[in-house]
Design a protein around this motif. Structure first.
Motif, PDB file in Angstrom:
ATOM      1  N   PRO A  77      79.299  34.705  59.841  1.00  0.00           N
ATOM      2  CA  PRO A  77      78.464  35.389  58.861  1.00  0.00           C
ATOM      3  C   PRO A  77      77.265  34.414  58.499  1.00  0.00           C
ATOM      4  CG  PRO A  77      80.244  34.985  57.344  1.00  0.00           C
ATOM      5  CD  PRO A  77      80.603  34.574  59.146  1.00  0.00           C
ATOM      6  N   SER A  78      77.536  33.149  58.735  1.00  0.00           N
ATOM      7  CA  SER A  78      76.348  32.565  58.634  1.00  0.00           C
ATOM      8  C   SER A  78      75.496  32.153  59.583  1.00  0.00           C
ATOM      9  CB  SER A  78      76.959  30.816  57.955  1.00  0.00           C
ATOM     10  OG  SER A  78      77.675  30.302  58.882  1.00  0.00           O
ATOM     11  N   ARG A  80      71.302  37.662  58.040  1.00  0.00           N
ATOM     12  CA  ARG A  80      71.163  36.720  58.497  1.00  0.00           C
ATOM     13  C   ARG A  80      69.737  36.042  58.493  1.00  0.00           C
ATOM     14  NH1 ARG A  80      75.722  36.071  61.713  1.00  0.00           N
ATOM     15  NH2 ARG A  80      77.008  37.749  62.202  1.00  0.00           N
ATOM     16  N   ARG A  81      69.745  34.669  58.818  1.00  0.00           N
ATOM     17  CA  ARG A  81      68.387  34.146  59.028  1.00  0.00           C
ATOM     18  C   ARG A  81      67.890  34.762  60.334  1.00  0.00           C
ATOM     19  NH1 ARG A  81      69.843  28.795  60.092  1.00  0.00           N
ATOM     20  NH2 ARG A  81      71.950  29.749  60.254  1.00  0.00           N
ATOM     21  N   PRO A 119      72.772  32.394  62.476  1.00  0.00           N
ATOM     22  CA  PRO A 119      71.421  32.992  62.576  1.00  0.00           C
ATOM     23  C   PRO A 119      71.427  34.258  63.414  1.00  0.00           C
ATOM     24  CG  PRO A 119      71.405  31.048  63.992  1.00  0.00           C
ATOM     25  CD  PRO A 119      72.695  30.951  63.375  1.00  0.00           C
ATOM     26  N   ALA A 120      70.389  35.249  63.587  1.00  0.00           N
ATOM     27  CA  ALA A 120      70.147  36.283  64.370  1.00  0.00           C
ATOM     28  C   ALA A 120      68.839  35.939  65.129  1.00  0.00           C
ATOM     29  CB  ALA A 120      70.002  37.573  63.587  1.00  0.00           C
TER      30      ALA A 120
END
Length: 235
Positions: free
Chosen positions: A34-35, A108-109, A37-38
């Motif tokens: 979950p941490s 997400r970032r 990035p996208a």
């Protein structure tokens, strides 16, 4: 070596008129962490999302743990060769960001970018609407600093409005982005401290290399992936 990522999921995304098609297609590689990035990447003017270069960038990033997506612009989805005008390309980018958020993980970032034209249009969208769209960074691969043979037509007018970290990965033999000119433009037009420039020794605009350069295309793409992953980790 990390295991290869699973096959991507194909999704259909609505587009806001006027576009030559009502929907377009995207390929999504989800991420378990979950941490992570996208990253959404757009293709260049003469290719599409299924081009081997785009697939290589996407799978390299997915193998490193990122949630990744590729998509077709409307003109490509319709089978046309000639790119749409910039405003339509920007509109498609905005629709794609909104449409892909649920598939990539809304918290997400988000990094937008792509190869050549796709990265340039992504940077234009980020310059105008980074905060509104939740864009945390821009990754431009083979940024087309000027059209072929027209070094006086620099595509940097929107650069001063960029507010998020911006990565520029270009080949040392890229005739559309001479290294010295690229560095000068970054120093002159981009806000201080947001840009990272990485030059791929021996690569041209398409990341081709010569035998005399002593390296392979695969090594160029592996270096690009390493740079992207390292930069994403610092966002």
């Amino acid at each position: 070596m990390a295991p290869p990522p699973p096959a991507p999921v194909e999704v259909t995304l609505p587009l806001t008129p006027p576009q030559v098609v009502e929907t377009t297609t995207a390929l999504v590689w989800p991420a378990d962490d979950p941490s992570a990035p996208a990253v959404i990447l757009a293709h260049g003017a003469g290719t599409d999302m299924r081009h081997r270069h785009m697939h290589r960038h996407a799978t390299d990033l997915a193998a490193a743990g990122a949630a990744v997506a590729l998509f077709n612009f409307a003109y490509t989805e319709s089978g046309r060769k000639r790119p749409d005008p910039a405003p339509r390309l920007e509109s498609a980018w905005r629709d794609v960001i909104v449409g892909l958020r649920p598939h990539l993980g809304g918290d997400r970032r988000l990094v937008v970018g792509g190869r050549s034209m796709g990265g340039r249009i992504a940077s234009m969208v980020a310059a105008a609407d980074a905060a509104e769209l939740g864009i945390a960074g821009v990754a431009c691969i083979a940024y087309p600093l000027h059209p072929p043979g027209k070094p006086d037509r620099l595509r940097v007018g929107h650069w001063p409005a960029l507010t998020v970290p911006t990565l520029l990965v270009c080949g040392s033999r890229d005739a559309m982005a001479p290294t010295e000119t690229l560095r000068e433009c970054v120093a002159t037009h981009m806000p201080q401290g947001i840009a990272t420039v990485h030059v791929l020794a021996g690569a041209d605009h398409s990341f081709r290399v010569r035998k005399a350069d002593g390296r392979t295309e695969d090594e160029v793409f592996a270096e690009t992936a390493e740079v992207l992953v390292d930069w994403l980790g610092k966002l």
